[in-house]
Design a protein around this motif. Structure first.
Motif, PDB file in Angstrom:
ATOM      1  N   TYR A 100       0.933  -1.201   0.194  1.00  0.00           N
ATOM      2  CA  TYR A 100       0.085  -0.095  -0.215  1.00  0.00           C
ATOM      3  C   TYR A 100       0.555   1.627  -0.007  1.00  0.00           C
ATOM      4  N   THR A 111       1.283   5.250   3.366  1.00  0.00           N
ATOM      5  CA  THR A 111       0.779   4.015   3.122  1.00  0.00           C
ATOM      6  C   THR A 111      -1.026   4.637   2.715  1.00  0.00           C
ATOM      7  N   SER A 112      -1.093   4.103   1.701  1.00  0.00           N
ATOM      8  CA  SER A 112      -2.871   4.255   1.320  1.00  0.00           C
ATOM      9  C   SER A 112      -3.915   3.582   2.978  1.00  0.00           C
ATOM     10  N   SER A 113      -3.131   2.564   3.786  1.00  0.00           N
ATOM     11  CA  SER A 113      -3.740   2.130   4.736  1.00  0.00           C
ATOM     12  C   SER A 113      -3.541   3.294   6.000  1.00  0.00           C
ATOM     13  N   GLY A 130     -11.191   4.426   9.259  1.00  0.00           N
ATOM     14  CA  GLY A 130      -9.152   4.405   8.317  1.00  0.00           C
ATOM     15  C   GLY A 130      -8.748   5.996   7.206  1.00  0.00           C
ATOM     16  N   CYS A 167      -6.421   7.445   4.387  1.00  0.00           N
ATOM     17  CA  CYS A 167      -4.842   7.017   3.175  1.00  0.00           C
ATOM     18  C   CYS A 167      -4.090   8.993   3.376  1.00  0.00           C
ATOM     19  N   ASN A 198     -11.221   6.627   4.360  1.00  0.00           N
ATOM     20  CA  ASN A 198     -11.405   6.076   3.442  1.00  0.00           C
ATOM     21  C   ASN A 198     -12.643   6.001   2.397  1.00  0.00           C
TER      22      ASN A 198
END
Length: 376
Positions: free
Chosen positions: A127, A144-146, A226, A228, A248
């Motif tokens: 990610y 990271t996108s997470s 969450g 990103c 998200n």
């Protein structure tokens, strides 16, 4: 869109395979590299005052010389997906790139030929969005996108990292409500006794170089969801990191400033570790969903420029445009809006201050580039 280390060139990375070159003082168009790549050009980095590198969704990096722009110096092949970021380590003179394949690759540009140059995979994570080096090249930050932020401390790019060869540090999360107040029971930042500290893993034989810290920086309003981390920039003096985060569900965007703070020393006698403290934040316009908006610090670090809808916003840490280091380490504050300018016909995606002129540039989705200078 990136001003170069050269005093006379502004370079622009374009979606449709092109790179544009302008004179930032006169705003005159110098040259267009029509087919710089075979897909979108994503980033440009100058290695010195004549040699620069571009990266693209065509999975390649290209080296260019300002003195001979008719052809590339060479093309670099090694990534398996879109290449989004280029950094340059001035200590080792290694080019460092990252892509959506999750790889960070180092390139020995001292030994390049027409066929490329020696390279090796330095690090891999899922990610991966953005990668940056601190100004002194002692740390690497990866977003990271997470929602994770990774920090490699005591950076040594000459070592390739495989799973299990680096010490891992992990920090607790700091929870803020949408209004900036803390959730009851969340760690406070005002003093050493209550500050969130990284926890070190004690593994035998772990090297003190390239120690990995894994952070989950909390974003106001995102306590239960969450997020990103789409954009990652570093303070020019290495004091802080600037993040653009989106939920998200894509219904909120935030700009956040996290100051580097001393963490708990590890058991063994190695260099001090640092974690992050959220000092400032502001909610963004949340337009142009799905597109990454790149923000930036001014060369002196006193201002932040942020894409804001069809324009840009200048943000400061206080009403006097003071230094970040002058702010008391107490409660988290909102960034102060200094000025907003709306000069584009489409959503602004990127901003950058000139390192040599009192000037700011911005670029929008339709391809328009705007230059701004203060009125005296």
């Amino acid at each position: 869109l990136l001003p170069s280390g050269c005093r006379s060139v502004l370079t622009v990375a374009c979606e449709q395979t092109e790179v544009l070159l302008f004179d930032p003082v006169s705003s005159k168009h110098i040259k267009t590299l029509v087919e710089a790549h075979e897909d979108c050009v994503n980033n440009i980095r100058f290695l010195d005052n004549r040699l620069f590198a571009t990266c693209s969704d065509d999975t390649t990096i290209a080296l260019w010389d300002l003195r001979k722009l008719n052809t590339k110096v060479c093309s670099l092949h090694g990534h398996a997906s879109w290449v989004k970021n280029i950094e340059y380590d001035t200590n080792t003179r290694l080019l460092v790139t990252s892509g959506f394949d999750g790889n960070v690759i180092t390139w020995d540009t001292n030994r390049f030929t027409e066929d490329g140059c020696p390279h090796k995979k330095f690090f891999h994570t899922r990610y991966l969005m953005r990668m940056r080096l601190t100004p002194d090249c002692s740390k690497m930050l990866i977003s990271t996108s997470s929602g994770y932020l990774l920090i490699l401390h005591d950076l040594d790019l000459t070592q390739s990292l495989e799973v299990g060869t680096y010490r891992t540090l992990r920090s607790r999360r700091t929870t803020l409500n949408a209004d900036g107040s803390r959730t009851p029971g969340a760690p406070r930042h005002g003093n050493d006794s209550s500050k969130a500290r990284p926890q070190a893993s004690h593994r035998e034989g772990a090297s003190p170089r390239n120690s990995l810290e894994v952070l989950t920086p909390e974003v106001p309003g995102e306590r239960d969801r969450g997020n990103c981390i789409t954009s990652l920039q570093l303070h020019p003096k290495g004091w802080a990191t600037l993040l653009r985060c989106s939920s998200n569900t894509d219904d909120q965007e935030w700009t956040c400033v996290y100051e580097f703070q001393e963490g708990a020393p590890p058991v063994r006698a190695v260099s001090p570790r640092r974690s992050l403290r959220l000092t400032h934040y502001i909610e963004e316009a949340n337009v142009g969903r799905g597109y990454i908006k790149e923000l930036c610090f001014s060369p002196d670090g006193r201002l932040v420029c942020s894409p804001f809808g069809y324009g840009v916003r200048l943000l400061a840490f206080d009403g006097r445009c003071g230094e970040l280091a002058d702010r008391p380490a107490t409660e988290t504050e909102r960034l102060r809006e200094v000025r907003s300018v709306y000069s584009h016909s489409d959503v602004v995606l990127t901003t950058k201050f000139s390192p040599t002129h009192c000037q700011l540039a911005s670029g929008c989705l339709s391809g328009q580039v705007s230059l701004y200078q203060p009125r005296f």
